[in-house]
Design a protein around this motif. Sequence first.
Motif, PDB file in Angstrom:
ATOM      1  N   PHE A 117       0.906  -1.332  -0.259  1.00  0.00           N
ATOM      2  CA  PHE A 117      -0.112   0.012   0.157  1.00  0.00           C
ATOM      3  C   PHE A 117       0.631   1.458   0.023  1.00  0.00           C
ATOM      4  O   PHE A 117       1.471   1.532   0.731  1.00  0.00           O
ATOM      5  CB  PHE A 117      -0.715  -0.593   1.025  1.00  0.00           C
ATOM      6  CG  PHE A 117      -2.154   1.301   1.183  1.00  0.00           C
ATOM      7  CD1 PHE A 117      -2.132   1.572   0.531  1.00  0.00           C
ATOM      8  CD2 PHE A 117      -2.256   1.128   2.965  1.00  0.00           C
ATOM      9  CE1 PHE A 117      -3.708   2.736   0.198  1.00  0.00           C
ATOM     10  CE2 PHE A 117      -2.895   2.603   2.469  1.00  0.00           C
ATOM     11  CZ  PHE A 117      -3.603   2.855   1.640  1.00  0.00           C
ATOM     12  N   SER A 118       0.670   1.941  -1.037  1.00  0.00           N
ATOM     13  CA  SER A 118       1.830   3.225  -0.920  1.00  0.00           C
ATOM     14  C   SER A 118       1.600   4.380  -0.233  1.00  0.00           C
ATOM     15  O   SER A 118       2.361   4.310   0.363  1.00  0.00           O
ATOM     16  CB  SER A 118       0.642   3.680  -2.669  1.00  0.00           C
ATOM     17  OG  SER A 118       0.329   4.466  -2.555  1.00  0.00           O
ATOM     18  N   TYR A 119       0.159   4.257   0.205  1.00  0.00           N
ATOM     19  CA  TYR A 119       0.402   5.221   1.684  1.00  0.00           C
ATOM     20  C   TYR A 119       1.420   4.914   2.587  1.00  0.00           C
ATOM     21  O   TYR A 119       1.424   6.175   3.313  1.00  0.00           O
ATOM     22  CB  TYR A 119      -1.062   5.387   2.456  1.00  0.00           C
ATOM     23  CG  TYR A 119      -1.393   7.016   2.433  1.00  0.00           C
ATOM     24  CD1 TYR A 119      -1.694   8.477   2.134  1.00  0.00           C
ATOM     25  CD2 TYR A 119      -1.557   6.796   4.101  1.00  0.00           C
ATOM     26  CE1 TYR A 119      -1.837   9.352   2.626  1.00  0.00           C
ATOM     27  CE2 TYR A 119      -1.408   8.394   4.698  1.00  0.00           C
ATOM     28  CZ  TYR A 119      -1.050   9.313   4.335  1.00  0.00           C
ATOM     29  OH  TYR A 119      -1.873  10.971   4.386  1.00  0.00           O
ATOM     30  N   TYR A 120       1.730   3.915   3.254  1.00  0.00           N
ATOM     31  CA  TYR A 120       3.124   3.766   4.359  1.00  0.00           C
ATOM     32  C   TYR A 120       4.066   4.576   3.813  1.00  0.00           C
ATOM     33  O   TYR A 120       4.604   5.671   4.882  1.00  0.00           O
ATOM     34  CB  TYR A 120       3.226   2.291   4.485  1.00  0.00           C
ATOM     35  CG  TYR A 120       2.240   1.344   4.549  1.00  0.00           C
ATOM     36  CD1 TYR A 120       1.035   1.512   4.879  1.00  0.00           C
ATOM     37  CD2 TYR A 120       2.538  -0.066   3.646  1.00  0.00           C
ATOM     38  CE1 TYR A 120       0.316   0.746   5.075  1.00  0.00           C
ATOM     39  CE2 TYR A 120       1.150  -1.204   3.669  1.00  0.00           C
ATOM     40  CZ  TYR A 120       0.370  -1.234   4.765  1.00  0.00           C
ATOM     41  OH  TYR A 120      -0.547  -1.803   5.118  1.00  0.00           O
ATOM     42  N   ARG A 121       4.736   5.053   2.608  1.00  0.00           N
ATOM     43  CA  ARG A 121       5.709   5.591   2.176  1.00  0.00           C
ATOM     44  C   ARG A 121       5.136   7.234   2.365  1.00  0.00           C
ATOM     45  O   ARG A 121       5.869   8.135   2.523  1.00  0.00           O
ATOM     46  CB  ARG A 121       5.831   4.839   1.339  1.00  0.00           C
ATOM     47  CG  ARG A 121       6.722   3.372   0.643  1.00  0.00           C
ATOM     48  CD  ARG A 121       7.104   2.894  -0.392  1.00  0.00           C
ATOM     49  NE  ARG A 121       6.748   1.979  -0.684  1.00  0.00           N
ATOM     50  CZ  ARG A 121       6.216   1.038  -1.055  1.00  0.00           C
ATOM     51  NH1 ARG A 121       5.668   0.565  -0.559  1.00  0.00           N
ATOM     52  NH2 ARG A 121       7.371  -0.696  -0.892  1.00  0.00           N
ATOM     53  N   MET A 122       3.831   6.769   1.654  1.00  0.00           N
ATOM     54  CA  MET A 122       3.230   8.813   1.978  1.00  0.00           C
ATOM     55  C   MET A 122       3.723   9.217   3.100  1.00  0.00           C
ATOM     56  O   MET A 122       4.091  10.531   3.640  1.00  0.00           O
ATOM     57  CB  MET A 122       2.355   9.060   0.406  1.00  0.00           C
ATOM     58  CG  MET A 122       1.593   8.220  -0.759  1.00  0.00           C
ATOM     59  SD  MET A 122       0.524   8.827  -1.538  1.00  0.00           S
ATOM     60  CE  MET A 122       0.246  10.251  -1.311  1.00  0.00           C
ATOM     61  N   SER A 123       2.843   8.812   3.527  1.00  0.00           N
ATOM     62  CA  SER A 123       2.568   9.441   5.510  1.00  0.00           C
ATOM     63  C   SER A 123       4.115   9.226   6.125  1.00  0.00           C
ATOM     64  O   SER A 123       4.203  10.440   6.439  1.00  0.00           O
ATOM     65  CB  SER A 123       1.908   8.171   6.443  1.00  0.00           C
ATOM     66  OG  SER A 123       1.877   8.441   7.317  1.00  0.00           O
ATOM     67  N   THR A 124       5.172   8.316   5.573  1.00  0.00           N
ATOM     68  CA  THR A 124       6.169   8.636   5.904  1.00  0.00           C
ATOM     69  C   THR A 124       7.401  10.186   5.648  1.00  0.00           C
ATOM     70  O   THR A 124       7.544  10.088   6.533  1.00  0.00           O
ATOM     71  CB  THR A 124       7.300   6.931   5.930  1.00  0.00           C
ATOM     72  OG1 THR A 124       6.950   5.625   6.274  1.00  0.00           O
ATOM     73  CG2 THR A 124       8.690   7.432   6.115  1.00  0.00           C
ATOM     74  N   ARG A 125       6.826   9.933   4.439  1.00  0.00           N
ATOM     75  CA  ARG A 125       7.856  11.089   3.748  1.00  0.00           C
ATOM     76  C   ARG A 125       7.080  12.397   4.134  1.00  0.00           C
ATOM     77  O   ARG A 125       7.959  13.334   4.233  1.00  0.00           O
ATOM     78  CB  ARG A 125       7.532  10.519   2.595  1.00  0.00           C
ATOM     79  CG  ARG A 125       8.810   9.964   2.218  1.00  0.00           C
ATOM     80  CD  ARG A 125       9.403   9.438   0.428  1.00  0.00           C
ATOM     81  NE  ARG A 125      10.122   8.813  -0.007  1.00  0.00           N
ATOM     82  CZ  ARG A 125      10.544   7.385   0.054  1.00  0.00           C
ATOM     83  NH1 ARG A 125       9.194   7.157  -0.246  1.00  0.00           N
ATOM     84  NH2 ARG A 125      11.411   7.252  -0.750  1.00  0.00           N
ATOM     85  N   HIS A 126       5.823  12.470   4.597  1.00  0.00           N
ATOM     86  CA  HIS A 126       5.104  13.718   4.408  1.00  0.00           C
ATOM     87  C   HIS A 126       5.656  13.829   6.161  1.00  0.00           C
ATOM     88  O   HIS A 126       5.288  15.368   6.721  1.00  0.00           O
ATOM     89  CB  HIS A 126       3.584  13.296   5.339  1.00  0.00           C
ATOM     90  CG  HIS A 126       3.051  13.024   3.514  1.00  0.00           C
ATOM     91  ND1 HIS A 126       1.857  12.674   3.057  1.00  0.00           N
ATOM     92  CD2 HIS A 126       3.238  13.422   2.138  1.00  0.00           C
ATOM     93  CE1 HIS A 126       1.451  12.633   2.347  1.00  0.00           C
ATOM     94  NE2 HIS A 126       2.307  12.747   1.475  1.00  0.00           N
ATOM     95  N   HIS A 127       5.727  12.972   7.299  1.00  0.00           N
ATOM     96  CA  HIS A 127       6.555  13.210   8.203  1.00  0.00           C
ATOM     97  C   HIS A 127       8.036  13.128   8.419  1.00  0.00           C
ATOM     98  O   HIS A 127       8.207  12.954  10.005  1.00  0.00           O
ATOM     99  CB  HIS A 127       5.801  12.062   9.470  1.00  0.00           C
ATOM    100  CG  HIS A 127       4.339  12.601   9.201  1.00  0.00           C
ATOM    101  ND1 HIS A 127       3.341  11.764   8.699  1.00  0.00           N
ATOM    102  CD2 HIS A 127       3.645  13.084  10.504  1.00  0.00           C
ATOM    103  CE1 HIS A 127       1.834  12.202   8.988  1.00  0.00           C
ATOM    104  NE2 HIS A 127       2.490  12.825   9.689  1.00  0.00           N
TER     105      HIS A 127
END
Length: 362
Positions: A117-127
């Motif tokens: 799921f790509s949002y694992y990566r997205m949320s990590t980078r957002h933070h």
Amino acid sequence: MQPRDLSATSPYVPGRGIEEVARDLGLDPADLIKLSSNENPHGSSPKAVEAVHQQADDGLHVYPKASHTDLTEKLADKWSVADEQIWVSPGADGAIDYLSRAMLEPGQSVLVPDPGFSYYRMSTRHHHGEITEYELSKADDFAQTADLVLDSYDGERIIHITSPHNPTGSEWTREEIRTLLDEVDDQTLVVVDEAYGEYSEQPSSIELLSEFDNLAVLRTFSKAYGLAGLRIGYAAVPKSWADAYARVNTPFAANEVACRAALAALDDDDHIEQSVESAQWAREYMQEKLDAPTFDSAANFVLADVGDASRVAEASQRAGVIIRDCSSFGLPGCVRISCGTREGTKTAVETLNEIVAEVTPT
């Protein structure tokens, strides 16, 4: 003025919708079958729909404080945990963000599955975190084990695991999850994403929260409950750090209608039973009848190896069946087919078999 550099963050790629495809291809939306987003083909829980209508009549001018509290209490009772262990959120995605806010310092690493799921990566980078990956192997039928993750583990702050996994359908056993929790550092949070948990026969990892204080479990109402359009989910977390929720929660992010619908859906056992049994039938039907190799799935979809995913998915759309090209997951040979109604699933299989026969070299 420009935003900060976001070039390392790939946008989320959703499954294509009926209206979008119909407009692009000049088709009647009524003639299309959408099996690209793992939505519930039986729609929303009828009790939830009734609750939505009732709330609209009662008024939408108040903030969702009471409904949020009521939903928290009901979920806590369902899982036999304390109220403060339930973090209600706008979808499971919102819970991922809450955990990132609560746990990540800038520069810390997060270990994620590939594909996943790509949002694992997205949320990590957002933070402002860094990404490391562990690879699920097609050659091993995307098996998920503690050793697989531990081979790539290097003290990351958060590890994301998914059971059942999207887009492959593979799952973790209780024994393997326990082994992983035992082996990682005390300061590593293991996040178990159970978005498709209702479809699985494995026990929920929420039951392990009394044993481990470095575990969080994600759940959602989007799939089996059929409330994807309302964006409502939650995380279950250990009691020892549960009070962080008030410091990371976006005020009133879980809206009034969503909370009321979720409360009603929790009482709709008939809808859940129908949804789970229907998905089980559709999985078995696709695995038996589809003229392409498939992978075992414990979710409401099946991953099929068709050789050229983009070509097959495009042809399938033109024929009226919308499926998911998994090239964006790094699986250019595979398509993901959501479980539909019996009629819809049979039509999809018939359509795909014709397409695969044309596309696959003899």
